[in-house]
Design a protein around this motif. Structure first.
Motif, short mmCIF file in Angstrom:
data_model
loop_
_atom_site.label_atom_id
_atom_site.label_comp_id
_atom_site.label_asym_id
_atom_site.label_seq_id
_atom_site.Cartn_x
_atom_site.Cartn_y
_atom_site.Cartn_z
N LYS A 188 0.81 -1.78 0.39
CA LYS A 188 -0.41 0.29 -0.23
C LYS A 188 1.02 1.56 0.23
N THR A 189 0.36 2.52 -0.65
CA THR A 189 1.13 3.36 -0.67
C THR A 189 0.24 4.51 -1.09
N ILE A 190 1.37 6.07 -0.69
CA ILE A 190 0.71 6.99 -1.33
C ILE A 190 0.81 7.35 -3.08
N VAL A 213 -3.48 12.45 1.64
CA VAL A 213 -5.01 12.01 1.63
C VAL A 213 -6.27 12.12 1.60
N GLY A 272 4.26 8.65 6.59
CA GLY A 272 3.49 7.57 6.05
C GLY A 272 1.87 7.55 7.12
N ILE A 326 -2.00 4.90 9.54
CA ILE A 326 -2.40 4.27 8.69
C ILE A 326 -2.62 2.87 9.96
N CYS A 356 -3.09 19.34 1.14
CA CYS A 356 -1.97 18.40 1.29
C CYS A 356 -0.84 18.51 2.65
N TYR A 409 -4.45 6.92 -2.19
CA TYR A 409 -3.69 5.66 -1.13
C TYR A 409 -4.59 4.67 -1.11
N PRO A 411 -6.71 7.21 6.43
CA PRO A 411 -5.72 7.43 5.11
C PRO A 411 -4.49 8.01 5.93
N PRO A 412 -3.44 8.76 5.30
CA PRO A 412 -2.29 9.15 5.46
C PRO A 412 -3.31 11.20 5.42
N HIS A 416 4.59 -2.47 7.14
CA HIS A 416 3.93 -0.82 6.05
C HIS A 416 4.94 -0.43 5.28
#
Lengths: 211, 638
Positions: free
Chosen positions: A2-4, A143, A129, A134, A17, A153, A139-140, A84
């Motif tokens: 999982k990533t942005i 995001v 992150g 998370i 952001c 995300y 969500p971050p 993560h």
């Protein structure tokens, strides 16, 4: 993993952001109180204007693997969170030598005193992150703040697959037009920054159909 | 629907909760869903540091100091915040004052005999106003007096005056102070226009100067536009007297044609009220199977009706979508202000007909019936007929009206309060002096989905009356406290011993309904009358204001004119000023030395009550009255 993921063509440059990131990394985590904190909380994501009018790119640590910053850190202050898959810094070990910043392909490391705990001195700050968020299923912060879908995300390959269909024509055009621009990662650390610049430029151009 | 999982956190009212649950079940979007979708809201705008006044921009200042600290023109956070606040006040003042002008215009035409459905219902008040405005009364008929009064008031809207007609109500000291500060309002429209000028790029680049004009702009509303609206509404529709009616969604009746009157201006709703009693229309409703026509109020149009005629109140700001969700509302007639564009979307899920009436306030998805005072009664009938037609489309299986209503007393105009006191403020002053009543607080303002509905209003009000502080309410706060049962004489039981004794002897509730949000001017008038009676200025009195759940630009104007009139004011929702510590310091501290009052921001109504109690005791001390050490009240909080 999982990533942005960034959809640069959707970035409107609102910098929400950045604001959300700074608040998330403040002592109070409250926007009204955060502005009065000392040291001031700092964003770890930076929206930079693109080369064309009304284009911009939210730039943050890509949590590379292998991570050049981790490779060069002399105090082992940079480690990888295996669960993560995030590159994390340990402010207590950081000596602010800036080696990490020198090799970072994306210039994603900045140096400030952390607002949310840690030693009372300047240390390397970068995207963590939003590990706490998370882990709690949120969500971050960046995001969550992004209302245009520039920051999303999710599972990397799923997000890429979504974009694949959408941008097939653009990618085909760019692949033909930009054969000369090498995006092969370099063999040595020395080449990382130049590679990052090339990759960013190419990315920006691709998403605006200019390659 | 996101955001409605925890319904009890969204509203403190059972009728609202039931309808939110229904909205969730049926997938109908409401204000709480839209708020959740917007969160987190723009940080720059929340702090007031974004400026889009020109096309060198838009710009924003980084409140964390890393990014730009100035807009393209060079405006820093102080200037940008002041510009934005100034424009907010101007918009709020303009809304109230335009409402006042609309009333005044119809009043003028009524005086000329050109209207239908209107009359001069309170001629005593007309003559009192005329005398106040220096208009000859002796030997003249009402229409003649009204015509001259209308002309004089029209002049207040322009730019040929140096002060407003109502400024004689103020204590001499307050007028001197405003003159010294250069904030005496000169013309009702003028100050708003000048604010728009000043906040154009390159005009007023001194944030203190801009904010001082913000106070002047707000005063043009409080002692101008809003006051014209209140006073002339009384003349045309009757000065409110205490009356008891019912409140909440249970006021909708399954067996009747239900028509909700929503908005702020009583001009239209008054003729609709007359039309709803028209025999022909009542017969039509019966022919269609209804038992009759049931009018209910929403928001301030509801307050205007309730305080004068006892028409039941369906709810406040956050009830406007939920009232449609009962499935029993046949028509929602709207005038202007605070009417969410979303009502037509919710109405599409039911048979409800949304009828817009003001040419300056049209809604996509609504039927527009242009209101014309020359044919007021005829249009009123046309609208009621439309409601009856919509009733025939109602699906009885979808009707879900939350059961039960609450009784409340409304209609405490200044005249009614003085009447209850025997024609003079003396008994009130004596009760304050003796400490039976510690002071009085206006708990006013809106609902805001960021605050659990009505919790701020009701909690603060309860804490104040428990501590012998008389509470005056208007607008959404009046509805909130009415629903909570605090506005019947029996609620004296919930008051402290001193206030209870006073309420019981006068047969009044401890929380007095003073009207709609333009009627905050009634509170100003009362405060000024008390100050004049005591031969002092307003800022010396044990008074305060609070807007625990405010949302609108009008509320900002109200807050500013209350403070500029010398009354400490506590806001429950943070205004968009926190990006400039200088502006915050000025409003929350510095203003005290300028106008004798300041703002505070406190989201927790329990803490807001402590702030207000401390303030009131400090003022009592200043007047040489028995007081409690403010520090002791502070200690209670710890």
């Amino acid at each position: 993993m999982k990533t942005i993921f960034v959809n640069p063509e959707r970035c409107v440059g609102c910098r929400q952001c950045e604001f959300a990131c700074a608040v998330e990394h403040s002592a109070s985590r409250d926007p009204a109180q955060a502005v009065f904190e000392s040291p001031p909380p700092r964003s770890r994501i930076h929206v930079m204007p693109g080369r064309w009018y009304n284009t911009s790119f939210p730039n943050r640590c890509r949590h590379c693997n292998p991570a050049p910053c981790q490779q060069v850190c002399p105090t082992a202050a940079i480690t990888r969170d295996a669960e993560h898959d995030l590159v994390m810094t340990d402010a207590g070990k950081c000596i602010a030598c800036a080696m990490c910043a020198m090799v970072c392909p994306f210039d994603a490391v900045t140096f400030h005193e952390a607002a949310n705990g840690g030693p009372a001195r300047v240390v390397a700050l970068k995207c963590d992150g939003c590990l706490e968020r998370i882990a709690a299923g949120q969500p971050p912060a960046c995001v969550e703040a992004c209302k245009s879908g520039a920051l999303v995300y999710g599972e990397l390959n799923e997000l890429i697959a979504e974009g694949r269909a959408r941008e097939a024509s653009v990618v085909l055009t760019s692949a033909v037009a930009s054969q000369s621009a090498s995006t092969r990662p370099p063999d040595h650390v020395l080449g990382w920054r130049a590679w990052g610049t090339t990759a960013t430029e190419l990315n920006e151009g691709v998403h605006h159909g200019r390659h | 629907m996101a955001g409605t999982e925890n319904v009890s956190q969204l509203s403190s009212c059972n009728d609202a909760r039931a309808m939110i649950v229904r909205a969730k079940e049926e997938g109908i979007e409401t204000v709480w869903d839209r708020l959740a979708a917007q969160e987190p809201q723009c940080g720059y705008c929340s702090l007031g540091v974004s400026c889009r006044n020109c096309s060198m921009g838009p710009c924003r200042v980084d409140p964390f100091g890393e990014g730009p600290q100035k807009g393209v023109c060079g405006a820093d956070a102080d200037i940008i915040v002041a510009r934005n606040l100034g424009r907010t006040i101007a918009a709020g003042a303009a809304a109230h004052s335009d409402h006042g002008r609309d009333i005044l215009e119809v009043f003028g035409e009524l005086a000329e005999g050109a209207t239908s459905g209107y009359e001069l219902r309170d001629k005593v008040k007309l003559e009192a106003l005329a005398e106040e405005w220096g208009i000859e009364v002796e030997g003249r008929d009402s229409q003649e007096i009204a015509l001259e009064l209308a002309d004089a008031m029209m002049e207040d809207f322009g730019s040929r005056k140096t002060c407003l007609g109502f400024s004689d109500r103020l204590p001499h000291e307050r007028r001197e102070l405003w003159a010294k500060l250069g904030i005496t309002p000169r013309g009702i429209d003028r100050e708003s226009v000048e604010m728009l000028h000043r906040t154009h790029m390159g005009v007023d680049n001194d944030y203190v100067n801009t904010l001082l004009h913000g106070l002047r702009t707000s005063l043009s509303d409080g002692w101008g536009g809003s006051m014209v609206a209140t006073e002339l509404s009384d003349v045309m529709f009757g000065t409110p007297k205490p009356n008891t009616s019912k409140i909440n969604l249970g006021t909708l009746r399954a067996e009747c044609v239900n028509i909700a009157l929503h908005g702020h201006n009583p001009l239209l709703s008054d003729v609709i009220m007359q039309a709803a009693e028209d025999q022909e229309l009542v017969a039509l409703a019966k022919e269609k199977g209804a038992e009759g026509i049931n009018l209910v109020g929403l928001c301030c149009t509801g307050n205007e009706l309730q305080m004068r005629t006892g028409i039941p109140m369906a709810g406040n700001h956050l009830m406007q979508e939920l009232v449609i969700l009962t499935g029993a509302l046949d028509a929602m007639v709207v005038d202007y202000q605070c009417i969410m564009p979303a009502v037509t979307d919710v109405a599409k899920c039911f048979h409800t007909e949304v009828i817009s009436t003001a040419d300056k306030a049209k809604f996509t998805g609504a039927t527009h019936i242009s209101f014309d005072p020359h044919r007021g009664y005829e249009i009123g009938k046309q609208i009621v007929r439309k409601g009856i037609e919509a009733y025939t489309n109602r699906n009885p299986e979808r009707v879900r009206i939350p059961e039960g209503t609450v009784e409340m007393m409304a209609g405490f105009s200044v005249e009614a309060i003085l009447g209850a006191l025997g024609g003079t403020p003396e008994p009130l002053v004596e009760a304050i002096k003796a400490g039976k009543i510690r002071g009085a607080v206006g708990v006013v303002g809106c609902n805001n989905p960021k605050v659990q509905q009505d919790l701020g209003h009701v909690t603060l009000t309860k804490r104040l009356i428990e501590n012998d502080i008389l509470v005056l309410v208007t607008g959404c706060s009046a509805v909130a406290n009415g629903k909570a049962g605090l506005m019947m004489p029996a609620a004296a039981e919930m008051a402290g011993p001193g206030l209870k004794e006073v309420c019981e002897s006068l047969g009044i509730p401890p929380v007095l309904h003073m009207g709609s949000c333009v009627d905050n001017t009634r509170i100003l008038t009362l405060a000024a009358a008390l100050a004049n009676y005591l031969g002092t200025d307003i800022d010396k009195l044990p008074l305060a204001g609070a807007a625990p759940e405010w949302y609108s630009e009008k509320a900002v104007s109200i807050g500013a004119y209350v403070v500029a009139s010398g009354i400490y004011t506590v806001l429950g929702v943070q205004p968009a000023i926190f990006g400039s510590p200088n502006v915050v310091n000025l409003l929350a501290a510095g203003l005290e030395d300028v106008v004798g009052a300041k703002f505070a921001v406190e989201a927790d109504p329990e803490k807001a009550a402590l702030l207000i109690r401390r303030h009131i005791e400090t003022k009592r001390e200043g007047l040489g009255l028995p007081f409690v050490e403010a520090a002791k009240i502070a200690a209670e909080a710890a």
